[in-house]
Design an enzyme around this catalytic site. Sequence first.
Site, short mmCIF file in Angstrom:
data_model
loop_
_atom_site.label_atom_id
_atom_site.label_comp_id
_atom_site.label_asym_id
_atom_site.label_seq_id
_atom_site.Cartn_x
_atom_site.Cartn_y
_atom_site.Cartn_z
N PRO A 53 0.84 -1.20 0.00
CA PRO A 53 0.00 0.00 0.00
C PRO A 53 0.88 1.26 0.00
CG PRO A 53 -0.12 -1.12 2.14
CD PRO A 53 0.82 -1.91 1.29
N ASP A 226 5.79 2.63 2.36
CA ASP A 226 4.92 1.48 2.63
C ASP A 226 4.07 1.83 3.87
OD1 ASP A 226 3.83 -0.94 3.48
OD2 ASP A 226 5.60 -2.11 2.88
N HIS A 227 2.78 2.05 3.62
CA HIS A 227 1.93 2.56 4.70
C HIS A 227 1.60 1.49 5.75
CE1 HIS A 227 -0.22 5.64 6.59
NE2 HIS A 227 -1.17 5.91 5.72
N ARG A 228 2.01 0.24 5.49
CA ARG A 228 1.82 -0.78 6.53
C ARG A 228 2.78 -0.53 7.69
NH1 ARG A 228 2.99 -6.01 3.04
NH2 ARG A 228 4.65 -4.60 2.45
N ILE A 230 5.03 2.58 7.77
CA ILE A 230 5.38 3.99 7.99
C ILE A 230 4.12 4.84 7.96
CG2 ILE A 230 6.59 5.95 6.93
CD1 ILE A 230 8.60 3.78 5.85
#
Length: 252
Positions: A53, A226-228, A230
């Site tokens: 994501p 990577d929004h998982r 950060i």
Amino acid sequence: MTSEVQASLVWPANLPPMPSVDFGKFGMVESVALSRQQKLVSSFLSRNWAQIPHVTHHDEVDIDLLELNRKQMGEKLGIKLTPVPYLIKAVARALAAFPRFNASLADDGETLILKQYFHIGVAVETGQGLLVPVLRDCDKKSIPELSAELNDKASRARGRGLPMSEMSGGCFSISSLGSIGGTGFTPIINAPELAILGVSRATEKLMLRDGKLVAASMLPLSLSYDHRVINGADAARFLRFIAEQLAEPGDL
Ligand code: CAO
């Protein structure tokens, strides 16, 4: 399982297939096979784009002092310096200051592996497609050293003389389109890294500072992360940190 959850699980399978079109019906066409390297890169990019994501955060920085430093250092040493080695150095500093960006998710997806080395990849355009040579221990190298190493690796990448060992082990990547143009873009993360910095072309801009109109050379920066792992606030701080390093390049 609720019908809503079921629907979300089957949704990808319900997508219509990509259209298959006979373009020749509409005009003259030519078929050109993709190179082996292009096919390989395309499969990695598709996997990373589909499975990570991504969010892209944008910022910009006044690089007037950097441009002066670059000109002076280049003249003093008799070498051609571009902004890219400064970016590598600033990123190495930022990775040290924000360890979560210098990490990868373990295979179980539940553990973060924090790295204590600072190896940075730089995307290089070659006639056969994209390659990403990795510069090792960037925290320990000077700007002229990084510049010489990048030139060497980029020219060997273009001449197909770069072994896999020099394209592996990166912690973070930089994609610079600064020599070409653009005001921003959304680079795709080079897994298993967690973020990538996109750099566009610096342009002279007029802006208001303390009520006065001033001109400055502004460099656009785009950070995909990577929004998982950060969150947006940390990404904004990380990119600001890089911008501050570039704005005051004296100690880089
Ligand atoms: N703003 C303005 N000018 C810039 C700049 C920027 N952000 N970055 C570089 N430039 C200038 C340089 O200073 C140089 O100018 P002079 O010739 O007047 O000195 C000129 O652009 C050409 O630079 P370069 O391309 O020779 O060297 P570089 O260090 O900027 O870049 C490399 C090296 C390897 C990153 C580059 O050659 C390259 O391959 N870029 C493409 C990468 C790519 O395709 N990324 C996309 C990946 S996703 O598909």
